[in-house]
Scaffold this motif. Sequence first.
Motif, mmCIF file in Angstrom:
data_model
loop_
_atom_site.group_PDB
_atom_site.id
_atom_site.type_symbol
_atom_site.label_atom_id
_atom_site.label_comp_id
_atom_site.label_asym_id
_atom_site.label_seq_id
_atom_site.Cartn_x
_atom_site.Cartn_y
_atom_site.Cartn_z
ATOM 1 N N LYS A 123 0.866 -1.207 -0.040
ATOM 2 C CA LYS A 123 0.018 -0.073 -0.031
ATOM 3 C C LYS A 123 0.784 1.255 -0.081
ATOM 4 C CE LYS A 123 -3.436 0.818 2.583
ATOM 5 N NZ LYS A 123 -4.972 1.041 2.307
ATOM 6 N N SER A 158 -8.420 -0.794 3.876
ATOM 7 C CA SER A 158 -8.985 -1.005 2.448
ATOM 8 C C SER A 158 -7.583 -1.046 1.563
ATOM 9 C CB SER A 158 -9.502 0.514 2.572
ATOM 10 O OG SER A 158 -8.742 1.416 2.655
ATOM 11 N N ASN A 217 -6.541 -0.087 -1.257
ATOM 12 C CA ASN A 217 -6.407 0.786 -2.192
ATOM 13 C C ASN A 217 -4.522 1.146 -1.861
ATOM 14 O OD1 ASN A 217 -7.897 1.869 0.086
ATOM 15 N ND2 ASN A 217 -6.417 3.391 -0.143
ATOM 16 N N SER A 228 -10.977 4.425 -1.465
ATOM 17 C CA SER A 228 -11.067 2.954 -0.965
ATOM 18 C C SER A 228 -11.698 2.192 -2.154
ATOM 19 C CB SER A 228 -11.910 2.940 0.227
ATOM 20 O OG SER A 228 -11.182 3.346 1.340
HETATM 21 MG MG MG Z 1 -8.008 3.048 4.056
#
Ligand code: MG
Length: 316
Positions: free
Chosen positions: A51, A139, A141, A147
Amino acid sequence: MPIRPATADTIAAAAEVLRAGGLVAFPTETVYGLGADATNARAVAGIFAAKGRPRFNPLIVHVAEAADAARFAIVDRRAEVLAAAFWPGALTMVLVKSAACPIADLATAGLDTIAVRVPSHRSAQALIRAAGVPIAAPSANRSGHVSPTTPAHVEADLGDKVDTILDDGPTAVGIESTVVDLSGPAPTLLRAGGIASEAIEAILGVALPRGTHDAERPASPGQLASHYAPRAAVRLDATSARPGEALLAFGPAVPGHDGPVVNLSPSGDTIEAAANLFAALRQLDAAGVTTIAVMPIPDTGLGEAINDRLRRAAAR
Ligand code: MG
Ligand code: TXA
């Protein structure tokens, strides 16, 4: 293509990936999560790497049922009452870690508290049970982005970094869980989300103070001012859109606009608007406009969470 329809077989294979320390993106009722075995420090480190997430920002640990939370957190009476009312569902509780907590320190960013959630989504439930371990999942993303509410959103952000994206269609709630901090004497709201704060206040019988947002040491570190950032600038409280802008509309009375328009809810329903919010931001951002003009949205029900996300999207 790491996207695979969620079936008994692909869920079993994904559970095996998790047990072996890999990363799996999976649907929840709120947004898609990027999961790893929460007890495996190397696996959790993989989430932060994929991420590009700052390591001071702790993760939510997902379990299949409320009783499982007691294995690593102190579940007091208030937590029991909220669990009975809202689990499984879009509520995350921040609790004091138990003494023999088996969760990797990295997952909680070294804090003495832990965020726990029991998702209701059938595929999330099946995956957690098949894996047999608690699953740390932010999340799915890239850090700071909107998200994901569909597998395609996950693939666009993280497609080359995950082993599998389990596909069970668009998420129903569309906005992340509500985060309530129960680690201190008075419960506080750290993040507005998929369960309206009014509903939680009604069960607790007290008003929920909003957590302090200190920019240096945020109470809920994901609540940094600039988050959910589309490429385009975001202009709030727009009564009309200017030439060259896109319009993110809400409700029945939409001003005419000669450019991209998405209406979050023509009937003015904040639940429907939450479900559509992140896909709409991605769609208008992809239209290549420099600015997304956003009509006013009421601050009640899920409107509080929607306005929170839009303010963060606008803060740059
Ligand atoms: Mg998040
Ligand atoms: O709906 C959701 O909550 C989704 C799905 C996948 O469950 N997950 C999600 O995770 O939104 P994430 O990492 O994007 O957001 C978690 C939020 C962040 O704001 C983080 O700072 C906060 O929870 N958080 C996690 N652990 C915490 C802790 N111990 N104390 C305070 N805040 C915490």
